[in-house]
Write an enzyme that holds these catalytic residues in place. Structure first.
Site, PDB file in Angstrom:
ATOM      1  N   ASN A 195     -14.752 -13.688  15.725  1.00  0.00           N
ATOM      2  CA  ASN A 195     -15.293 -12.425  14.123  1.00  0.00           C
ATOM      3  C   ASN A 195     -16.732 -11.756  14.577  1.00  0.00           C
ATOM      4  O   ASN A 195     -17.329 -11.985  14.022  1.00  0.00           O
ATOM      5  CB  ASN A 195     -14.637 -12.784  12.335  1.00  0.00           C
ATOM      6  CG  ASN A 195     -15.115 -12.425  11.723  1.00  0.00           C
ATOM      7  OD1 ASN A 195     -14.188 -11.142  11.328  1.00  0.00           O
ATOM      8  ND2 ASN A 195     -15.935 -11.736  10.725  1.00  0.00           N
ATOM      9  N   GLU A 196     -15.864 -10.553  14.166  1.00  0.00           N
ATOM     10  CA  GLU A 196     -17.606  -9.823  13.944  1.00  0.00           C
ATOM     11  C   GLU A 196     -17.906 -10.414  15.167  1.00  0.00           C
ATOM     12  O   GLU A 196     -19.356 -10.313  15.021  1.00  0.00           O
ATOM     13  CB  GLU A 196     -17.981  -9.362  12.459  1.00  0.00           C
ATOM     14  CG  GLU A 196     -17.069  -9.073  11.836  1.00  0.00           C
ATOM     15  CD  GLU A 196     -17.295  -8.913  10.181  1.00  0.00           C
ATOM     16  OE1 GLU A 196     -18.453  -8.842   9.882  1.00  0.00           O
ATOM     17  OE2 GLU A 196     -16.646  -7.624   9.366  1.00  0.00           O
ATOM     18  N   GLU A 319      -9.755  -6.713   8.223  1.00  0.00           N
ATOM     19  CA  GLU A 319     -10.376  -6.949   7.188  1.00  0.00           C
ATOM     20  C   GLU A 319     -10.653  -5.330   5.774  1.00  0.00           C
ATOM     21  O   GLU A 319     -10.856  -5.027   7.183  1.00  0.00           O
ATOM     22  CB  GLU A 319     -11.816  -7.601   7.349  1.00  0.00           C
ATOM     23  CG  GLU A 319     -11.836  -8.514   7.035  1.00  0.00           C
ATOM     24  CD  GLU A 319     -12.372  -9.448   7.952  1.00  0.00           C
ATOM     25  OE1 GLU A 319     -14.060  -8.755   6.967  1.00  0.00           O
ATOM     26  OE2 GLU A 319     -13.533 -10.447   7.978  1.00  0.00           O
ATOM     27  N   GLN A 368     -10.124 -10.056  -0.421  1.00  0.00           N
ATOM     28  CA  GLN A 368      -9.213 -10.951   0.365  1.00  0.00           C
ATOM     29  C   GLN A 368      -8.478 -11.409  -0.737  1.00  0.00           C
ATOM     30  O   GLN A 368      -8.035 -10.525  -1.522  1.00  0.00           O
ATOM     31  CB  GLN A 368     -10.424 -11.719   0.514  1.00  0.00           C
ATOM     32  CG  GLN A 368     -11.083 -12.307   1.603  1.00  0.00           C
ATOM     33  CD  GLN A 368     -11.952 -13.037   2.021  1.00  0.00           C
ATOM     34  OE1 GLN A 368     -11.663 -14.278   1.612  1.00  0.00           O
ATOM     35  NE2 GLN A 368     -12.948 -12.925   2.809  1.00  0.00           N
TER      36      GLN A 368
HETATM   37  O1  AHR Z   1     -14.719 -10.839   3.710  1.00  0.00           O
HETATM   38  C1  AHR Z   1     -15.860 -11.311   3.428  1.00  0.00           C
HETATM   39  C2  AHR Z   1     -16.809 -10.579   5.161  1.00  0.00           C
HETATM   40  O2  AHR Z   1     -17.002  -9.103   4.902  1.00  0.00           O
HETATM   41  C3  AHR Z   1     -15.678 -11.491   6.325  1.00  0.00           C
HETATM   42  O3  AHR Z   1     -16.361 -12.419   6.635  1.00  0.00           O
HETATM   43  C4  AHR Z   1     -16.788 -10.456   7.108  1.00  0.00           C
HETATM   44  O4  AHR Z   1     -15.737 -10.481   8.503  1.00  0.00           O
HETATM   45  C5  AHR Z   1     -17.012  -9.652   6.841  1.00  0.00           C
HETATM   46  O5  AHR Z   1     -18.619  -9.072   7.094  1.00  0.00           O
END
Ligand code: AHR
Length: 514
Positions: A195-196, A319, A368
């Protein structure tokens, strides 16, 4: 000025004023045979081990007085089922690259505690782990989307996780799963590779990650003959086109089924503005950011088309959503924010963008699901509220797996302080002969009249729902849970294949035929 000149000028002024307020927008809806299907996965969600998303959110524990199924609150299960939640991403986010899945299996007393360094330095006791999550997905009827640890994990650890959840029997991990009480495998298809990685996932550059991705993806075999792996590379943030270019160029299509994109509607990372007590300045700036999604997707798609002309790799916006300052008195690491009509505007407009790009956008995950960022539900003890964003997502369920009906129109402007944004957004679809049209007017003050040319579409028995309110800042609270709920909308006419209606300021309307 002579009296009759005055009358003529006043009349003209009034005429221009009224037409400026009521200029009608012509929208034509096409019905081509080869239009793409709007994947239901565009309506996916995301739950990270962050703040009160899992603990004291989804998961209250089996011993909680709050009615629950295996520790997950029943009211939330029902709310998510009503949304027809197609998939759920877990366990992060940034948390994913710190997560060691073996910490969250087996008897609770043997599970180690860790410190969640990304999110508030709280103790994580690993009581919600792989079994809890995958069983929950079964209850919800949602496909799980697991994000594996690349930043601080190993290829072996990741491929063991796949073996643990997907292999029927005969391997060390299948044996371990059975020992932990789960005979049948879950057969998980969607896997995120880190992730990222350009940030919290390891501060890598695109070239380094592309190489690492290939190494991981090579060992992510499905372990189940009936489950086709859908491996998702961690993609760019917003307008990082270089990242996309490198991934698409370096990673062969046989190793990658999807590539992610993250894009939050944030005014300014150092001063994100309040979630509910915002001004029109904040609103306009947020919508400016939200509508950039159109440009990001268009440009990323162009890069993907160059390297993948057969359109095999899906764009996965895993996201997205609005991000503001946390509510006063809450842990800054928990990202808890209220959800107003502004969020409904972000949701409606963004989902229209995704629908209209469904040729390439295969999945998306709102950030989320519960109690974090642009949540669909907020909880407080026994209480739960559904947010305006929830209602928009529910109204849009008509588009799940429906065939896109492309729309053609020029949006009127929403002008504020000399700057303009497109005020109206539309998407349309058809499923089982039923037509659905979702319209959003983000203008804070001006209603917009639209005339939709429906061509040959059969729109027999059309009904409509509206989400609107008096103030942009309006939201649901634990005291007034029904302040914002969708209502019936009757104020439209269909005459000779033309649908006419006026969309009030900052509102979402969904029309559907019988
Ligand atoms: O959604 C919150 C955060 O935002 C996540 O953990 C990350 O992937 C993004 O920077």
């Amino acid at each position: 000025m002579r009296k009759n000149n005055f009358v003529v000028y006043s009349f003209l002024l009034a005429f221009f004023f009224i037409s400026a307020l009521h200029a009608q927008t012509a929208i034509s809806i096409k019905n081509p045979k080869d239009a793409p299907v709007i994947s239901k996965h565009i309506y996916g969600h995301f739950s990270e081990h962050l703040g009160r998303s899992i603990y004291d959110g989804l998961y209250v524990g089996e011993d909680s007085p709050i009615p629950n199924t295996d520790g997950v609150r029943d009211d939330l299960i029902q709310a998510l089922k009503d949304l027809q939640i197609p998939n759920l991403r877990w366990p992060g986010g940034c948390f994913a690259d710190t997560y060691h899945w073996r910490d969250g299996i087996g008897p609770q007393e043997d599970r180690p505690t860790i410190v969640n360094q990304w999110w508030g330095d709280v103790t994580e006791d690993n009581s919600f782990g792989t079994h809890n999550f995958l069983n929950l997905c079964e209850v919800l009827g949602a496909e799980p989307y697991l994000a594996g640890n690349v930043g601080s994990g190993t290829v072996q650890e990741f491929s063991n996780w796949v073996q643990y959840v997907n292999h029927d029997e005969g391997s060390p991990m299948a044996k371990l799963r059975k020992e932990n009480g789960k005979e049948e495998s879950w057969d998980v298809k969607f896997w995120g590779v880190g992730n990222e990685p350009w940030g919290c996932g390891g501060n890598m550059d695109a070239e380094f990650y592309a190489d690492l991705y290939k190494q991981y993806a090579t060992f992510l075999t499905s372990w189940d003959k009936d489950t086709e792996m859908y491996r998702i590379a961690s993609g760019p943030s917003g307008n990082d086109y270089h990242w996309m270019e490198v991934l698409m160029k370096e990673i062969p299509a046989e190793l990658m089924e999807g590539v992610a994109l993250h894009s939050y509607s944030v005014i300014d990372w150092s001063n994100k503005g309040p979630a509910s007590e915002f001004t029109e300045d904040h609103y306009f700036a947020t919508m400016t950011e939200a509508l950039k999604m159109e440009e990001y997707i268009t440009k990323h798609t162009a890069i993907m088309d160059k390297y993948d002309p057969e359109n095999k790799v899906g764009l996965i916006v895993d996201e997205w959503g609005g991000w503001y300052e946390v509510e006063e008195g809450t842990n800054p690491g928990f990202l808890f924010q209220q959800n107003t009509m502004r969020d409904a505007m972000i949701a409606g407009a963004t989902l229209n963008i995704f629908n209209n790009h469904s040729e390439r956008v295969y999945m998306a995950n709102l950030a989320q699901a519960v109690n974090v960022l642009q949540a669909v539900a907020l909880t407080q003890g026994e209480q739960m509220i559904l947010t305006p964003t929830y209602h928009v997502m529910k109204m849009y369920t008509v588009h799940h797996d429906a065939q896109l009906l492309p729309v053609n129109f020029e949006s009127p402007d929403y002008t504020y302080n000399g700057e303009s944004l497109p005020a109206v957004s539309v998407s349309a679809s058809k499923k089982d002969g039923k037509v659905a049209i979702s319209l959003v007017n983000i203008d804070s003050k001006k209603e917009n009249e639209v005339e939709l040319d429906l061509g040959e579409l059969d729109v027999e028995g059309m009904t409509a729902t509206i989400l609107t309110s008096d103030k942009l800042q309006d939201h649901n609270t634990f005291e007034n849970t029904e302040n914002i709920t969708p209502g019936e909308f009757k104020d439209f006419k269909i005459k000779r294949g033309k649908l006419e209606l006026t969309i009030p300021p900052f509102s979402v309307i969904v029309l559907k035929s019988e």
